[in-house]
Design a protein around this motif. Sequence first.
Motif, short mmCIF file in Angstrom:
data_model
loop_
_atom_site.label_atom_id
_atom_site.label_comp_id
_atom_site.label_asym_id
_atom_site.label_seq_id
_atom_site.Cartn_x
_atom_site.Cartn_y
_atom_site.Cartn_z
N SER A 111 0.83 -1.20 0.00
CA SER A 111 0.00 0.00 0.00
C SER A 111 0.87 1.26 0.00
N ILE A 112 1.91 1.26 0.82
CA ILE A 112 2.83 2.40 0.87
C ILE A 112 3.54 2.55 -0.47
N ALA A 113 3.95 1.42 -1.05
CA ALA A 113 4.65 1.46 -2.33
C ALA A 113 3.76 2.04 -3.43
N ARG A 114 2.50 1.66 -3.42
CA ARG A 114 1.56 2.23 -4.41
C ARG A 114 1.38 3.73 -4.20
N TRP A 115 1.32 4.11 -2.93
CA TRP A 115 1.22 5.53 -2.63
C TRP A 115 2.43 6.27 -3.18
N LEU A 116 3.61 5.68 -3.00
CA LEU A 116 4.84 6.32 -3.46
C LEU A 116 4.84 6.49 -4.97
N ILE A 117 4.44 5.46 -5.69
CA ILE A 117 4.36 5.56 -7.15
C ILE A 117 3.36 6.63 -7.58
N ALA A 118 2.20 6.63 -6.93
CA ALA A 118 1.14 7.58 -7.31
C ALA A 118 1.52 9.02 -7.03
N ASN A 119 2.33 9.22 -5.99
CA ASN A 119 2.65 10.60 -5.58
C ASN A 119 4.02 11.09 -5.98
N ALA A 120 4.91 10.16 -6.35
CA ALA A 120 6.27 10.58 -6.69
C ALA A 120 6.83 9.90 -7.93
N GLY A 121 6.11 8.89 -8.46
CA GLY A 121 6.59 8.19 -9.65
C GLY A 121 7.61 7.12 -9.31
N GLY A 122 8.37 6.71 -10.31
CA GLY A 122 9.39 5.69 -10.11
C GLY A 122 8.79 4.29 -10.06
N ASP A 123 9.65 3.31 -9.80
CA ASP A 123 9.23 1.93 -9.63
C ASP A 123 9.71 1.43 -8.26
N VAL A 124 9.08 0.37 -7.79
CA VAL A 124 9.39 -0.13 -6.45
C VAL A 124 9.33 -1.65 -6.41
N LYS A 125 9.98 -2.22 -5.41
CA LYS A 125 9.81 -3.62 -5.03
C LYS A 125 9.74 -3.66 -3.51
N VAL A 126 8.93 -4.58 -2.99
CA VAL A 126 8.81 -4.71 -1.54
C VAL A 126 9.35 -6.06 -1.09
N PHE A 127 9.91 -6.08 0.11
CA PHE A 127 10.53 -7.27 0.67
C PHE A 127 10.12 -7.44 2.13
N VAL A 128 9.78 -8.68 2.48
CA VAL A 128 9.49 -9.00 3.88
C VAL A 128 10.21 -10.29 4.25
N ASP A 129 11.45 -10.18 4.63
CA ASP A 129 12.19 -11.25 5.32
C ASP A 129 12.60 -12.44 4.47
N THR A 130 11.83 -12.84 3.47
CA THR A 130 12.09 -14.11 2.82
C THR A 130 13.01 -14.02 1.61
N ALA A 131 13.38 -12.83 1.17
CA ALA A 131 14.29 -12.69 0.03
C ALA A 131 15.74 -12.64 0.50
N ALA A 132 16.66 -12.71 -0.47
CA ALA A 132 18.09 -12.67 -0.15
C ALA A 132 18.53 -11.24 0.12
N LEU A 133 17.97 -10.66 1.15
CA LEU A 133 18.24 -9.27 1.51
C LEU A 133 18.60 -9.22 2.99
N MET A 134 19.68 -8.54 3.32
CA MET A 134 20.14 -8.46 4.70
C MET A 134 19.50 -7.25 5.37
N GLU A 135 18.31 -7.48 5.93
CA GLU A 135 17.52 -6.37 6.46
C GLU A 135 18.17 -5.66 7.64
N LYS A 136 18.79 -6.41 8.53
CA LYS A 136 19.33 -5.78 9.74
C LYS A 136 20.48 -4.81 9.44
N PRO A 137 21.48 -5.19 8.63
CA PRO A 137 22.51 -4.20 8.26
C PRO A 137 21.94 -2.99 7.53
N LEU A 138 20.95 -3.22 6.66
CA LEU A 138 20.33 -2.10 5.95
C LEU A 138 19.56 -1.19 6.91
N ALA A 139 18.89 -1.80 7.91
CA ALA A 139 18.16 -1.00 8.90
C ALA A 139 19.13 -0.16 9.72
N GLU A 140 20.29 -0.71 10.03
CA GLU A 140 21.30 0.06 10.75
C GLU A 140 21.80 1.21 9.89
#
Length: 371
Positions: free
Chosen positions: A142-171
């Motif tokens: 929902s936030i990603a759609r809001w971002l596209i609608a209000n600012a353009g660009g493209d997005v992808k969303v991730f929740v824990d299960t992809a090969a993404l290191m969330e904790k270092p990125l959050a830091e």
Amino acid sequence: MATLVPSSPGGDGARRAGVGALRRPRLLTDPHDVKRALIESAREHGFEVVGITRPDAIPQASERLKRFVADGAHGDMEWMTDPRRGNPRALWSDVQRVIMLGMNYGPDRDPRETLLAKERAAISVYAQGDDYHEIIKPKLKSIARWLIANAGGDVKVFVDTAALMEKPLAEAAGLGWQGKHTNLVSRVRGSWLFLGAIMTTLELPEDAADIDHCGSCRACLDACPTEAFPAPYRLDARRCISYLTIEHKGPIPLELRPLMGNRIYGCDDCLAACPWNKFAVAANEMKLSAREELTAPKLADLATLDDTAFRALFRKSPVKRIGRDRFIRNVMIAIGNSGDASLAASAQARLNDDSELVRDAARWALDRLAA
């Protein structure tokens, strides 16, 4: 899991009706305005903390991961060896910024209290409510759609299960820092944050990375019942109760079983021990609230679950992912550690279970109760 959200502000239905242009808002062009509005949208969706970082902000993460895997500390978690980890651009070459969001799931009491009730089961705080993946992912979309609608660009969303290191990125995005227990710690929410990520092609203002505030404290390290931390900021998952009860598929090593106590799904000890939890508050998202039936349930009741009853009890819960046999394995070990002779009958009943994994744990439980 990554999801590409299409950049269609009017929506398919709006375009079919011929009113897409009327509904399309005027795009925000100032990156600072976009960021301010984005944070407001995220908070309206229940995220308490938001930060933005570059995809190349965690160059050290890849080397740390390689060492972790080279040491064999990942155990059965072969998904940790994915070479794309540590490099967000390996997942999406067009990404310019990573938006990190944190949702509080703080408990309303100290989860270690359940450890004193040996005849009951200790289930990790995060698994006592609905599966957070199913709660957070729609909010991120929902936030990603809001971002596209209000600012353009493209997005992808991730929740824990992809090969993404969330904790270092959050830091790197300023949400907190990775403590000596390797989990994220926030000065405003303590240890209890679920993380989600939105990658975007937009070049939004970055946040400053947080700094380590652990100091000389080692409360989390000393709290670990299995000594799973060979050194500060290093975890050997093979000794971690969360790993053993959730990720490990085979029999649990004999030398570690007595140390597990009544923890049957996950372990909160290192998280709960952190002094920064003095700022933690109970979760606001009702779906993350603990269900009564999953708050210190009786071991004797759990030991009777067949596959159908297991799936019914843990419907919408992350616990269902480990399956009935691994779960009952854990319950048998907790019964063996209970010291309660009245639970011997529950273990006895599982000696003829269809699963050898369960039968092995039941035999161990009976031997330990008889010792």
